[in-house]
Design an enzyme around this catalytic site. Structure first.
Site, PDB file in Angstrom:
ATOM      1  N   ASP A 127      63.231 121.089  40.606  1.00 24.94           N
ATOM      2  CA  ASP A 127      62.569 119.868  39.741  1.00 24.94           C
ATOM      3  C   ASP A 127      63.465 119.474  38.688  1.00 24.94           C
ATOM      4  O   ASP A 127      64.078 118.424  38.561  1.00 24.94           O
ATOM      5  CB  ASP A 127      61.407 119.793  38.999  1.00 24.94           C
ATOM      6  CG  ASP A 127      59.779 119.308  39.962  1.00 24.94           C
ATOM      7  OD1 ASP A 127      60.435 119.187  41.425  1.00 24.94           O
ATOM      8  OD2 ASP A 127      59.107 119.960  40.017  1.00 24.94           O
ATOM      9  N   GLU A 449      54.006 121.720  32.470  1.00 26.02           N
ATOM     10  CA  GLU A 449      52.955 120.874  33.076  1.00 26.02           C
ATOM     11  C   GLU A 449      51.403 121.359  33.042  1.00 26.02           C
ATOM     12  O   GLU A 449      50.983 122.627  33.313  1.00 26.02           O
ATOM     13  CB  GLU A 449      53.472 120.930  34.498  1.00 26.02           C
ATOM     14  CG  GLU A 449      55.011 120.241  34.763  1.00 26.02           C
ATOM     15  CD  GLU A 449      55.158 119.609  35.761  1.00 26.02           C
ATOM     16  OE1 GLU A 449      56.018 118.619  36.178  1.00 26.02           O
ATOM     17  OE2 GLU A 449      54.651 120.534  36.640  1.00 26.02           O
ATOM     18  N   SER A 475      52.405 117.524  36.525  1.00 20.62           N
ATOM     19  CA  SER A 475      53.505 117.509  37.875  1.00 20.62           C
ATOM     20  C   SER A 475      53.402 116.539  38.682  1.00 20.62           C
ATOM     21  O   SER A 475      52.300 115.591  38.335  1.00 20.62           O
ATOM     22  CB  SER A 475      52.651 118.660  38.615  1.00 20.62           C
ATOM     23  OG  SER A 475      52.914 118.093  40.066  1.00 20.62           O
TER      24      SER A 475
END
Length: 560
Positions: A127, A449, A475
Protein backbone atom coordinates in the site's frame (compact mmCIF):
# COMPACT_ATOMS: atom_id res chain seq x y z
CA UNK A 1 26.32 18.56 -20.10
CA UNK A 2 27.78 15.42 -21.70
CA UNK A 3 26.10 15.85 -25.09
CA UNK A 4 24.64 12.34 -24.84
CA UNK A 5 20.83 12.46 -25.18
CA UNK A 6 19.22 11.83 -21.82
CA UNK A 7 22.39 12.30 -19.76
CA UNK A 8 21.39 15.64 -18.32
CA UNK A 9 22.21 15.20 -14.64
CA UNK A 10 24.50 12.28 -13.91
CA UNK A 11 27.48 13.80 -15.73
CA UNK A 12 28.15 15.80 -12.58
CA UNK A 13 28.94 12.45 -10.92
CA UNK A 14 30.61 10.55 -13.78
CA UNK A 15 32.29 12.97 -16.22
CA UNK A 16 35.72 14.63 -16.27
CA UNK A 17 39.08 14.17 -14.55
CA UNK A 18 37.80 15.51 -11.20
CA UNK A 19 35.27 12.65 -11.02
CA UNK A 20 37.92 9.92 -11.14
CA UNK A 21 37.35 8.98 -7.47
CA UNK A 22 33.61 8.51 -8.09
CA UNK A 23 34.26 6.43 -11.20
CA UNK A 24 36.79 4.35 -9.28
CA UNK A 25 34.19 3.42 -6.68
CA UNK A 26 31.55 2.70 -9.31
CA UNK A 27 33.98 0.47 -11.20
CA UNK A 28 34.49 -1.51 -8.00
CA UNK A 29 30.90 -2.80 -8.31
CA UNK A 30 31.06 -3.56 -12.01
CA UNK A 31 30.28 -0.36 -13.96
CA UNK A 32 32.80 0.21 -16.76
CA UNK A 33 33.57 3.37 -18.73
CA UNK A 34 30.96 2.61 -21.37
CA UNK A 35 28.27 2.12 -18.72
CA UNK A 36 29.20 5.39 -17.04
CA UNK A 37 29.05 7.31 -20.32
CA UNK A 38 25.39 6.39 -20.70
CA UNK A 39 22.38 8.03 -18.97
CA UNK A 40 22.12 6.68 -15.44
CA UNK A 41 18.66 5.39 -14.47
CA UNK A 42 17.80 4.75 -10.85
CA UNK A 43 15.66 1.67 -10.23
CA UNK A 44 14.06 2.12 -6.82
CA UNK A 45 12.93 -1.26 -5.54
CA UNK A 46 10.56 -1.82 -2.62
CA UNK A 47 11.39 -5.54 -2.48
CA UNK A 48 11.07 -7.36 0.81
CA UNK A 49 10.64 -10.99 1.74
CA UNK A 50 8.18 -10.02 4.48
CA UNK A 51 4.86 -10.78 2.82
CA UNK A 52 3.64 -11.45 -0.72
CA UNK A 53 3.01 -7.91 -1.99
CA UNK A 54 6.65 -7.10 -2.77
CA UNK A 55 8.19 -10.57 -2.64
CA UNK A 56 8.59 -10.95 -6.43
CA UNK A 57 9.99 -7.50 -7.14
CA UNK A 58 13.64 -8.58 -7.25
CA UNK A 59 12.90 -10.56 -10.41
CA UNK A 60 10.86 -7.75 -11.96
CA UNK A 61 13.67 -5.27 -11.25
CA UNK A 62 16.05 -7.43 -13.26
CA UNK A 63 13.73 -7.17 -16.27
CA UNK A 64 13.43 -3.40 -15.86
CA UNK A 65 17.22 -3.17 -15.90
CA UNK A 66 17.38 -5.31 -19.04
CA UNK A 67 14.98 -2.87 -20.70
CA UNK A 68 17.04 0.15 -19.63
CA UNK A 69 20.26 -1.40 -20.94
CA UNK A 70 18.72 -2.40 -24.25
CA UNK A 71 17.53 1.18 -24.72
CA UNK A 72 21.00 2.63 -24.11
CA UNK A 73 20.99 3.41 -20.41
CA UNK A 74 22.74 2.18 -17.31
CA UNK A 75 20.45 1.08 -14.48
CA UNK A 76 21.46 1.37 -10.85
CA UNK A 77 19.16 -0.45 -8.45
CA UNK A 78 18.62 0.53 -4.84
CA UNK A 79 16.12 -0.49 -2.19
CA UNK A 80 13.79 1.24 0.18
CA UNK A 81 11.49 0.07 2.96
CA UNK A 82 8.03 -1.50 2.97
CA UNK A 83 5.61 -2.21 5.81
CA UNK A 84 2.89 -4.78 5.11
CA UNK A 85 -0.47 -3.50 6.28
CA UNK A 86 -2.02 -6.96 6.13
CA UNK A 87 0.63 -8.44 8.41
CA UNK A 88 0.78 -5.60 10.93
CA UNK A 89 -2.99 -4.97 11.02
CA UNK A 90 -4.45 -4.87 14.53
CA UNK A 91 -1.03 -4.70 16.20
CA UNK A 92 1.30 -1.99 17.47
CA UNK A 93 3.29 -2.54 14.29
CA UNK A 94 0.50 -0.97 12.23
CA UNK A 95 1.49 2.44 13.59
CA UNK A 96 4.54 2.24 11.31
CA UNK A 97 2.55 1.85 8.11
CA UNK A 98 1.55 5.40 7.22
CA UNK A 99 4.82 6.69 8.67
CA UNK A 100 6.59 4.48 6.13
CA UNK A 101 4.99 6.42 3.26
CA UNK A 102 7.03 9.48 4.26
CA UNK A 103 10.19 7.42 4.79
CA UNK A 104 9.79 5.79 1.37
CA UNK A 105 9.36 9.17 -0.33
CA UNK A 106 12.25 10.67 1.62
CA UNK A 107 14.61 7.77 0.93
CA UNK A 108 13.91 7.67 -2.82
CA UNK A 109 14.35 11.43 -2.97
CA UNK A 110 17.65 11.28 -1.09
CA UNK A 111 19.19 8.50 -3.19
CA UNK A 112 18.06 10.13 -6.44
CA UNK A 113 19.32 13.58 -5.42
CA UNK A 114 22.57 12.16 -4.10
CA UNK A 115 23.33 10.24 -7.27
CA UNK A 116 21.89 12.72 -9.79
CA UNK A 117 20.03 10.08 -11.77
CA UNK A 118 18.88 11.04 -15.27
CA UNK A 119 15.69 9.04 -14.84
CA UNK A 120 13.91 6.88 -12.31
CA UNK A 121 11.70 3.79 -12.31
CA UNK A 122 10.04 3.02 -8.98
CA UNK A 123 8.89 -0.56 -8.50
CA UNK A 124 6.07 -0.83 -5.96
CA UNK A 125 3.74 -3.35 -4.35
CA UNK A 126 2.27 -2.91 -0.88
CA UNK A 127 0.00 0.00 0.00
CA UNK A 128 2.32 2.79 1.13
CA UNK A 129 5.03 2.08 -1.42
CA UNK A 130 2.79 3.36 -4.22
CA UNK A 131 1.99 6.87 -2.93
CA UNK A 132 5.49 7.13 -1.48
CA UNK A 133 6.89 6.49 -4.96
CA UNK A 134 4.63 9.05 -6.64
CA UNK A 135 5.37 11.65 -3.96
CA UNK A 136 9.10 11.18 -4.53
CA UNK A 137 8.75 11.57 -8.30
CA UNK A 138 6.68 14.72 -7.82
CA UNK A 139 9.30 16.21 -5.51
CA UNK A 140 12.24 15.34 -7.73
CA UNK A 141 10.52 16.15 -11.04
CA UNK A 142 13.07 13.90 -12.76
CA UNK A 143 11.87 11.88 -15.77
CA UNK A 144 10.37 8.74 -14.33
CA UNK A 145 7.49 6.36 -13.87
CA UNK A 146 5.93 3.94 -11.41
CA UNK A 147 5.50 0.22 -12.09
CA UNK A 148 3.22 -1.79 -9.80
CA UNK A 149 4.18 -5.41 -9.16
CA UNK A 150 0.60 -6.56 -9.65
CA UNK A 151 -2.22 -8.21 -7.80
CA UNK A 152 -2.16 -11.59 -6.11
CA UNK A 153 -4.40 -14.32 -7.51
CA UNK A 154 -7.49 -15.13 -5.43
CA UNK A 155 -7.40 -18.16 -3.18
CA UNK A 156 -10.03 -20.91 -3.21
CA UNK A 157 -12.00 -21.97 -0.16
CA UNK A 158 -15.20 -23.98 0.03
CA UNK A 159 -15.69 -23.72 -3.73
CA UNK A 160 -15.34 -19.95 -4.13
CA UNK A 161 -12.67 -17.26 -4.52
CA UNK A 162 -11.38 -15.66 -1.34
CA UNK A 163 -9.01 -12.86 -0.38
CA UNK A 164 -7.34 -11.65 2.79
CA UNK A 165 -10.58 -9.73 3.50
CA UNK A 166 -12.31 -13.07 4.07
CA UNK A 167 -9.70 -14.07 6.63
CA UNK A 168 -10.12 -10.86 8.61
CA UNK A 169 -13.91 -11.26 8.59
CA UNK A 170 -13.51 -14.92 9.56
CA UNK A 171 -11.81 -13.80 12.77
CA UNK A 172 -15.07 -12.12 13.77
CA UNK A 173 -17.10 -15.15 12.72
CA UNK A 174 -14.78 -17.39 14.75
CA UNK A 175 -15.10 -15.14 17.81
CA UNK A 176 -18.89 -15.26 17.45
CA UNK A 177 -18.81 -19.07 17.37
CA UNK A 178 -19.80 -19.28 13.71
CA UNK A 179 -16.55 -20.81 12.46
CA UNK A 180 -14.48 -23.66 13.87
CA UNK A 181 -10.75 -23.62 14.53
CA UNK A 182 -10.19 -26.01 11.62
CA UNK A 183 -12.29 -23.92 9.22
CA UNK A 184 -10.37 -20.77 10.15
CA UNK A 185 -7.03 -22.55 9.70
CA UNK A 186 -8.08 -23.92 6.30
CA UNK A 187 -9.18 -20.48 5.09
CA UNK A 188 -6.00 -18.89 6.46
CA UNK A 189 -3.88 -21.35 4.46
CA UNK A 190 -5.86 -20.85 1.23
CA UNK A 191 -6.49 -17.11 0.98
CA UNK A 192 -3.08 -15.96 -0.28
CA UNK A 193 -1.76 -18.45 -2.87
CA UNK A 194 1.42 -16.62 -3.92
CA UNK A 195 3.15 -13.34 -4.62
CA UNK A 196 1.25 -10.14 -5.34
CA UNK A 197 -0.64 -7.42 -3.52
CA UNK A 198 -4.03 -7.97 -1.84
CA UNK A 199 -6.56 -8.94 -4.48
CA UNK A 200 -9.66 -6.80 -4.04
CA UNK A 201 -10.05 -3.12 -4.85
CA UNK A 202 -8.20 -2.47 -1.63
CA UNK A 203 -5.59 0.26 -1.21
CA UNK A 204 -2.81 -1.23 -3.38
CA UNK A 205 -5.03 -1.94 -6.38
CA UNK A 206 -6.84 1.37 -5.89
CA UNK A 207 -3.59 3.33 -5.99
CA UNK A 208 -2.27 1.21 -8.86
CA UNK A 209 -5.31 2.26 -10.91
CA UNK A 210 -4.87 5.87 -9.80
CA UNK A 211 -1.29 5.80 -11.11
CA UNK A 212 -2.50 4.73 -14.55
CA UNK A 213 -5.35 7.27 -14.64
CA UNK A 214 -3.13 10.18 -13.59
CA UNK A 215 -0.60 9.04 -16.19
CA UNK A 216 2.46 8.34 -14.03
CA UNK A 217 2.26 4.61 -14.88
CA UNK A 218 1.91 3.36 -18.46
CA UNK A 219 -1.70 2.44 -19.18
CA UNK A 220 -2.26 -1.29 -18.76
CA UNK A 221 1.12 -2.15 -17.22
CA UNK A 222 0.04 -2.10 -13.57
CA UNK A 223 -3.11 -4.14 -14.13
CA UNK A 224 -1.20 -7.24 -15.25
CA UNK A 225 -1.34 -9.69 -12.31
CA UNK A 226 1.83 -10.32 -10.33
CA UNK A 227 2.64 -13.78 -11.65
CA UNK A 228 1.30 -13.37 -15.18
CA UNK A 229 4.10 -13.98 -17.71
CA UNK A 230 3.17 -10.70 -19.45
CA UNK A 231 4.46 -8.81 -16.41
CA UNK A 232 8.02 -9.61 -17.49
CA UNK A 233 7.57 -7.83 -20.82
CA UNK A 234 5.85 -4.90 -19.09
CA UNK A 235 8.91 -4.52 -16.86
CA UNK A 236 11.25 -4.50 -19.85
CA UNK A 237 9.02 -2.03 -21.66
CA UNK A 238 9.04 0.20 -18.57
CA UNK A 239 12.84 0.20 -18.70
CA UNK A 240 12.78 1.25 -22.35
CA UNK A 241 10.12 3.90 -21.68
CA UNK A 242 12.09 5.62 -18.93
CA UNK A 243 14.92 6.10 -21.42
CA UNK A 244 12.50 7.83 -23.79
CA UNK A 245 11.34 10.03 -20.91
CA UNK A 246 14.94 10.93 -20.09
CA UNK A 247 15.77 11.80 -23.70
CA UNK A 248 12.66 13.95 -24.17
CA UNK A 249 12.88 15.34 -20.61
CA UNK A 250 9.20 14.61 -19.99
CA UNK A 251 8.80 15.05 -16.25
CA UNK A 252 6.28 14.04 -13.58
CA UNK A 253 4.88 17.49 -12.93
CA UNK A 254 3.99 17.79 -16.60
CA UNK A 255 1.90 14.66 -16.13
CA UNK A 256 0.41 15.17 -12.65
CA UNK A 257 -1.82 18.17 -13.29
CA UNK A 258 -5.04 19.12 -11.53
CA UNK A 259 -7.09 17.55 -14.34
CA UNK A 260 -5.04 14.36 -14.15
CA UNK A 261 -5.58 14.10 -10.41
CA UNK A 262 -9.33 14.52 -10.92
CA UNK A 263 -9.15 11.53 -13.26
CA UNK A 264 -7.46 9.59 -10.49
CA UNK A 265 -10.24 10.50 -8.07
CA UNK A 266 -12.83 9.42 -10.63
CA UNK A 267 -11.15 6.01 -10.90
CA UNK A 268 -11.48 5.57 -7.13
CA UNK A 269 -15.13 6.65 -7.15
CA UNK A 270 -16.01 4.43 -10.12
CA UNK A 271 -14.47 1.29 -8.61
CA UNK A 272 -15.48 1.61 -4.95
CA UNK A 273 -11.83 2.07 -4.11
CA UNK A 274 -10.09 2.59 -0.80
CA UNK A 275 -10.62 5.69 1.33
CA UNK A 276 -6.85 5.73 1.78
CA UNK A 277 -6.72 7.20 -1.72
CA UNK A 278 -7.97 10.46 -0.22
CA UNK A 279 -4.96 10.70 2.09
CA UNK A 280 -2.52 9.67 -0.59
CA UNK A 281 -3.82 11.86 -3.39
CA UNK A 282 -3.87 14.92 -1.14
CA UNK A 283 -0.23 14.17 -0.31
CA UNK A 284 0.69 13.64 -3.97
CA UNK A 285 -1.02 16.89 -4.97
CA UNK A 286 0.94 18.78 -2.33
CA UNK A 287 4.24 17.39 -3.60
CA UNK A 288 3.27 18.17 -7.20
CA UNK A 289 2.29 21.75 -6.37
CA UNK A 290 -1.35 21.15 -7.34
CA UNK A 291 -4.25 22.66 -5.40
CA UNK A 292 -6.51 19.83 -4.16
CA UNK A 293 -8.78 19.63 -1.10
CA UNK A 294 -10.84 16.95 0.62
CA UNK A 295 -13.99 18.58 -0.79
CA UNK A 296 -12.81 17.84 -4.33
CA UNK A 297 -13.22 14.13 -3.69
CA UNK A 298 -16.90 14.57 -2.91
CA UNK A 299 -17.33 16.84 -5.93
CA UNK A 300 -15.79 14.31 -8.34
CA UNK A 301 -17.57 11.36 -6.73
CA UNK A 302 -20.96 13.06 -7.10
CA UNK A 303 -20.52 13.26 -10.87
CA UNK A 304 -18.92 9.82 -11.32
CA UNK A 305 -21.03 6.66 -11.53
CA UNK A 306 -20.03 3.51 -9.65
CA UNK A 307 -19.23 1.12 -12.49
CA UNK A 308 -17.01 -1.70 -11.22
CA UNK A 309 -18.39 -4.57 -9.12
CA UNK A 310 -15.25 -5.13 -7.06
CA UNK A 311 -14.54 -6.37 -3.55
CA UNK A 312 -14.86 -5.43 -0.76
CA UNK A 313 -18.35 -4.16 -1.63
CA UNK A 314 -18.80 -6.21 -4.78
CA UNK A 315 -18.20 -9.66 -6.24
CA UNK A 316 -14.94 -9.54 -8.17
CA UNK A 317 -11.19 -9.11 -7.61
CA UNK A 318 -8.42 -7.35 -9.51
CA UNK A 319 -7.52 -10.34 -11.65
CA UNK A 320 -11.16 -10.47 -12.81
CA UNK A 321 -10.95 -6.79 -13.78
CA UNK A 322 -7.80 -7.52 -15.78
CA UNK A 323 -9.48 -10.35 -17.68
CA UNK A 324 -12.55 -8.16 -18.30
CA UNK A 325 -10.51 -5.47 -20.06
CA UNK A 326 -8.44 -3.94 -17.29
CA UNK A 327 -7.71 -0.35 -16.48
CA UNK A 328 -8.07 0.67 -20.11
CA UNK A 329 -11.69 -0.56 -20.09
CA UNK A 330 -12.37 1.40 -16.92
CA UNK A 331 -10.86 4.50 -18.50
CA UNK A 332 -13.07 3.96 -21.56
CA UNK A 333 -16.14 3.75 -19.33
CA UNK A 334 -15.19 7.04 -17.65
CA UNK A 335 -14.80 8.54 -21.12
CA UNK A 336 -18.23 7.23 -22.12
CA UNK A 337 -19.72 8.70 -18.93
CA UNK A 338 -18.30 12.12 -19.77
CA UNK A 339 -16.29 12.39 -16.57
CA UNK A 340 -12.77 11.81 -17.93
CA UNK A 341 -10.57 14.84 -18.51
CA UNK A 342 -9.09 13.76 -21.84
CA UNK A 343 -6.29 16.28 -22.25
CA UNK A 344 -3.62 15.30 -19.66
CA UNK A 345 -0.48 13.78 -21.11
CA UNK A 346 0.77 10.45 -19.75
CA UNK A 347 4.24 8.94 -19.50
CA UNK A 348 3.61 7.11 -22.80
CA UNK A 349 3.41 10.45 -24.61
CA UNK A 350 -0.24 9.87 -25.42
CA UNK A 351 -3.07 11.73 -23.72
CA UNK A 352 -5.27 9.84 -21.30
CA UNK A 353 -8.12 10.40 -23.74
CA UNK A 354 -6.18 8.65 -26.50
CA UNK A 355 -5.39 5.75 -24.16
CA UNK A 356 -9.00 5.46 -23.02
CA UNK A 357 -10.36 5.47 -26.56
CA UNK A 358 -8.62 2.13 -27.22
CA UNK A 359 -10.33 0.39 -24.31
CA UNK A 360 -12.33 -2.75 -25.05
CA UNK A 361 -14.08 -5.45 -23.06
CA UNK A 362 -14.01 -9.21 -23.01
CA UNK A 363 -17.36 -10.50 -24.30
CA UNK A 364 -19.65 -11.53 -21.46
CA UNK A 365 -17.66 -9.82 -18.70
CA UNK A 366 -19.68 -8.69 -15.67
CA UNK A 367 -17.02 -6.75 -13.75
CA UNK A 368 -17.39 -3.27 -15.30
CA UNK A 369 -20.85 -1.99 -16.12
CA UNK A 370 -21.69 0.25 -19.07
CA UNK A 371 -21.82 3.97 -18.35
CA UNK A 372 -25.53 3.84 -19.21
CA UNK A 373 -26.15 1.08 -16.63
CA UNK A 374 -24.14 1.96 -13.51
CA UNK A 375 -24.35 0.15 -10.19
CA UNK A 376 -25.21 3.53 -8.68
CA UNK A 377 -25.36 6.93 -10.38
CA UNK A 378 -22.75 8.45 -8.06
CA UNK A 379 -19.39 7.18 -6.93
CA UNK A 380 -18.05 5.30 -3.96
CA UNK A 381 -16.68 8.18 -1.86
CA UNK A 382 -18.62 10.59 0.35
CA UNK A 383 -17.13 13.40 2.44
CA UNK A 384 -19.09 14.34 5.57
CA UNK A 385 -18.68 17.42 7.72
CA UNK A 386 -20.47 18.66 10.83
CA UNK A 387 -19.88 19.34 14.49
CA UNK A 388 -17.97 16.06 14.85
CA UNK A 389 -15.80 16.60 11.79
CA UNK A 390 -15.39 20.31 10.99
CA UNK A 391 -12.51 19.55 8.59
CA UNK A 392 -14.28 16.52 7.17
CA UNK A 393 -14.21 12.73 7.20
CA UNK A 394 -14.49 10.09 4.50
CA UNK A 395 -17.06 7.31 4.01
CA UNK A 396 -16.91 4.61 1.36
CA UNK A 397 -20.43 3.91 0.07
CA UNK A 398 -19.75 1.27 -2.56
CA UNK A 399 -21.17 -1.46 -0.35
CA UNK A 400 -24.76 -0.22 -0.60
CA UNK A 401 -24.80 2.65 1.91
CA UNK A 402 -25.46 5.47 -0.55
CA UNK A 403 -28.58 6.88 1.15
CA UNK A 404 -27.92 5.52 4.61
CA UNK A 405 -28.84 7.43 7.73
CA UNK A 406 -27.86 6.05 11.08
CA UNK A 407 -28.65 7.46 14.51
CA UNK A 408 -27.49 5.75 17.66
CA UNK A 409 -25.71 5.93 21.01
CA UNK A 410 -21.94 6.28 21.09
CA UNK A 411 -19.69 3.53 22.40
CA UNK A 412 -16.40 5.34 22.94
CA UNK A 413 -12.96 3.71 22.89
CA UNK A 414 -9.60 5.43 23.23
CA UNK A 415 -7.75 2.79 21.23
CA UNK A 416 -8.35 0.13 18.61
CA UNK A 417 -7.42 -2.63 21.08
CA UNK A 418 -10.06 -1.53 23.58
CA UNK A 419 -12.72 -1.70 20.89
CA UNK A 420 -11.57 -5.06 19.52
CA UNK A 421 -11.75 -6.56 23.00
CA UNK A 422 -15.40 -5.52 23.30
CA UNK A 423 -16.20 -6.95 19.87
CA UNK A 424 -14.72 -10.28 20.94
CA UNK A 425 -16.75 -10.18 24.16
CA UNK A 426 -19.91 -9.56 22.15
CA UNK A 427 -20.97 -6.41 24.03
CA UNK A 428 -21.76 -4.28 20.97
CA UNK A 429 -25.45 -4.01 20.12
CA UNK A 430 -27.38 -3.26 16.96
CA UNK A 431 -27.77 0.50 16.58
CA UNK A 432 -24.54 1.42 18.37
CA UNK A 433 -22.11 3.97 16.96
CA UNK A 434 -18.57 2.87 17.72
CA UNK A 435 -16.15 5.77 18.26
CA UNK A 436 -12.42 4.95 18.13
CA UNK A 437 -10.19 7.93 18.82
CA UNK A 438 -6.56 8.85 19.52
CA UNK A 439 -5.65 6.79 16.45
CA UNK A 440 -5.11 9.74 14.09
CA UNK A 441 -1.85 10.84 12.46
CA UNK A 442 -0.65 12.60 15.61
CA UNK A 443 -2.53 10.60 18.22
CA UNK A 444 -1.53 7.12 17.06
CA UNK A 445 0.92 8.22 15.99
CA UNK A 446 0.65 6.81 12.49
CA UNK A 447 -3.12 6.58 11.91
CA UNK A 448 -3.61 2.82 12.09
CA UNK A 449 -6.10 1.08 9.85
CA UNK A 450 -9.10 -0.43 11.60
CA UNK A 451 -9.63 -3.55 9.48
CA UNK A 452 -9.23 -5.92 12.41
CA UNK A 453 -12.12 -4.16 14.16
CA UNK A 454 -14.33 -3.48 11.16
CA UNK A 455 -13.94 -6.99 9.79
CA UNK A 456 -14.65 -8.48 13.21
CA UNK A 457 -17.84 -6.39 13.43
CA UNK A 458 -18.94 -7.69 10.01
CA UNK A 459 -17.93 -11.23 10.94
CA UNK A 460 -19.99 -10.99 14.14
CA UNK A 461 -23.09 -10.21 12.06
CA UNK A 462 -23.29 -6.51 13.00
CA UNK A 463 -22.05 -4.99 9.73
CA UNK A 464 -25.48 -3.70 8.73
CA UNK A 465 -26.54 -2.44 12.15
CA UNK A 466 -23.48 -0.84 13.76
CA UNK A 467 -21.79 2.34 12.49
CA UNK A 468 -18.23 3.34 13.29
CA UNK A 469 -16.26 6.55 13.20
CA UNK A 470 -12.59 7.11 13.90
CA UNK A 471 -9.80 9.62 13.51
CA UNK A 472 -7.78 6.66 12.29
CA UNK A 473 -8.18 5.18 8.85
CA UNK A 474 -9.54 2.08 7.16
CA UNK A 475 -8.11 -0.66 5.04
CA UNK A 476 -9.31 -0.79 1.49
CA UNK A 477 -10.90 -4.10 2.53
CA UNK A 478 -13.21 -2.39 5.02
CA UNK A 479 -16.94 -2.45 4.34
CA UNK A 480 -19.93 -1.23 6.31
CA UNK A 481 -21.00 2.22 7.45
CA UNK A 482 -17.61 3.51 8.54
CA UNK A 483 -16.35 7.11 8.69
CA UNK A 484 -12.58 7.50 8.82
CA UNK A 485 -10.09 10.39 8.92
CA UNK A 486 -12.38 12.37 11.28
CA UNK A 487 -10.66 15.75 11.50
CA UNK A 488 -9.45 17.50 13.54
CA UNK A 489 -8.36 14.36 15.35
CA UNK A 490 -8.76 13.80 19.09
CA UNK A 491 -5.06 14.36 19.81
CA UNK A 492 -5.43 17.90 18.41
CA UNK A 493 -8.48 18.61 20.54
CA UNK A 494 -10.99 17.93 17.78
CA UNK A 495 -14.66 17.48 18.71
CA UNK A 496 -14.29 13.69 18.59
CA UNK A 497 -12.35 14.09 21.88
CA UNK A 498 -15.52 15.46 23.51
CA UNK A 499 -17.82 12.50 22.74
CA UNK A 500 -18.99 10.41 25.70
CA UNK A 501 -20.68 7.04 25.97
CA UNK A 502 -24.38 7.40 25.27
CA UNK A 503 -24.18 10.64 23.25
CA UNK A 504 -26.37 10.34 20.19
CA UNK A 505 -24.40 10.38 16.94
CA UNK A 506 -25.98 10.85 13.51
CA UNK A 507 -24.61 9.77 10.13
CA UNK A 508 -26.52 11.59 7.37
CA UNK A 509 -24.98 10.58 4.06
CA UNK A 510 -27.54 12.36 1.88
CA UNK A 511 -27.02 15.57 3.87
CA UNK A 512 -23.23 15.01 3.97
CA UNK A 513 -23.22 15.47 7.74
CA UNK A 514 -21.69 13.74 10.78
CA UNK A 515 -22.87 15.22 14.05
CA UNK A 516 -23.33 14.54 17.73
CA UNK A 517 -26.58 15.72 19.29
CA UNK A 518 -25.13 18.02 21.92
CA UNK A 519 -24.85 21.79 21.79
CA UNK A 520 -21.82 23.73 20.63
CA UNK A 521 -21.55 25.18 24.13
CA UNK A 522 -21.42 21.68 25.63
CA UNK A 523 -18.76 20.56 23.16
CA UNK A 524 -16.73 23.67 23.96
CA UNK A 525 -17.07 23.09 27.71
CA UNK A 526 -15.94 19.50 27.45
CA UNK A 527 -12.96 20.46 25.30
CA UNK A 528 -12.03 23.21 27.74
CA UNK A 529 -11.49 20.51 30.36
CA UNK A 530 -9.72 18.17 27.92
CA UNK A 531 -6.04 17.30 28.19
CA UNK A 532 -4.05 15.55 25.51
CA UNK A 533 -2.87 12.10 26.63
CA UNK A 534 0.82 11.48 27.08
CA UNK A 535 2.47 10.54 23.76
CA UNK A 536 3.25 6.88 23.22
CA UNK A 537 6.70 7.71 21.82
CA UNK A 538 9.11 10.40 22.98
CA UNK A 539 12.08 9.58 20.73
CA UNK A 540 12.87 8.08 17.36
CA UNK A 541 10.99 8.17 14.08
CA UNK A 542 7.53 7.86 15.63
CA UNK A 543 8.08 10.87 17.90
CA UNK A 544 9.53 12.85 15.00
CA UNK A 545 6.50 11.97 12.86
CA UNK A 546 4.12 12.98 15.65
CA UNK A 547 5.75 16.42 15.85
CA UNK A 548 5.72 17.04 12.09
CA UNK A 549 2.54 15.41 10.77
CA UNK A 550 -0.36 17.52 9.49
CA UNK A 551 -4.06 16.74 9.73
CA UNK A 552 -5.61 13.88 7.76
CA UNK A 553 -7.67 16.52 5.95
CA UNK A 554 -4.36 17.71 4.46
CA UNK A 555 -3.13 14.22 3.56
CA UNK A 556 -1.24 13.51 6.81
CA UNK A 557 1.94 14.82 5.22
CA UNK A 558 4.92 15.80 7.32
CA UNK A 559 5.68 19.51 7.33
CA UNK A 560 8.68 21.43 8.60
Amino acid sequence: MSGIPGKTRSGAITDGPSRAPARSMLKAVGFDDEALRRPIIGVANTWTEIGPCNFHLRELAAHIKTGVQAAGGTPMEFNTVSISDGITMGSEGMRASLVSREVIADSIELVARGNLFDGLVVLVGCDKTIPGAVMALARLDVPGLVLYGGSIAPGRYDGHDVTIQDVFEAVGAHAAGNMTDDELATLEAAACPGAGACGGQFTANTMSLVCELIGISPMGFNAIPALDKRKTQAARDAGALVMELARTDRRPRQVMTREALENGIASVAATGGSTNAVLHMLAIAREAGVSLSIDDFDMVSRRTPLLADLKPGGRFVATDLYRAGGSRLLARRLLDAGVLNTGPITVTGKTIGEEAATGSETPGQEVVRAASDPITPTGGLVVLKGNLAPEGCVVKVAGGYETRRHRGPARVFDSEEACFAEVELGTLKAGDVVVIRYEGPRGGPGMREMLAVTAAIVGAGLGDSVALLTDGRFSGATRGLMAGHVSPEAARGGPIAAVRDGDIVVFDLAGRELRVEISDDEIAARLQAWQEPRPRFTSGVMAKYRRLVASASEGAVTVA
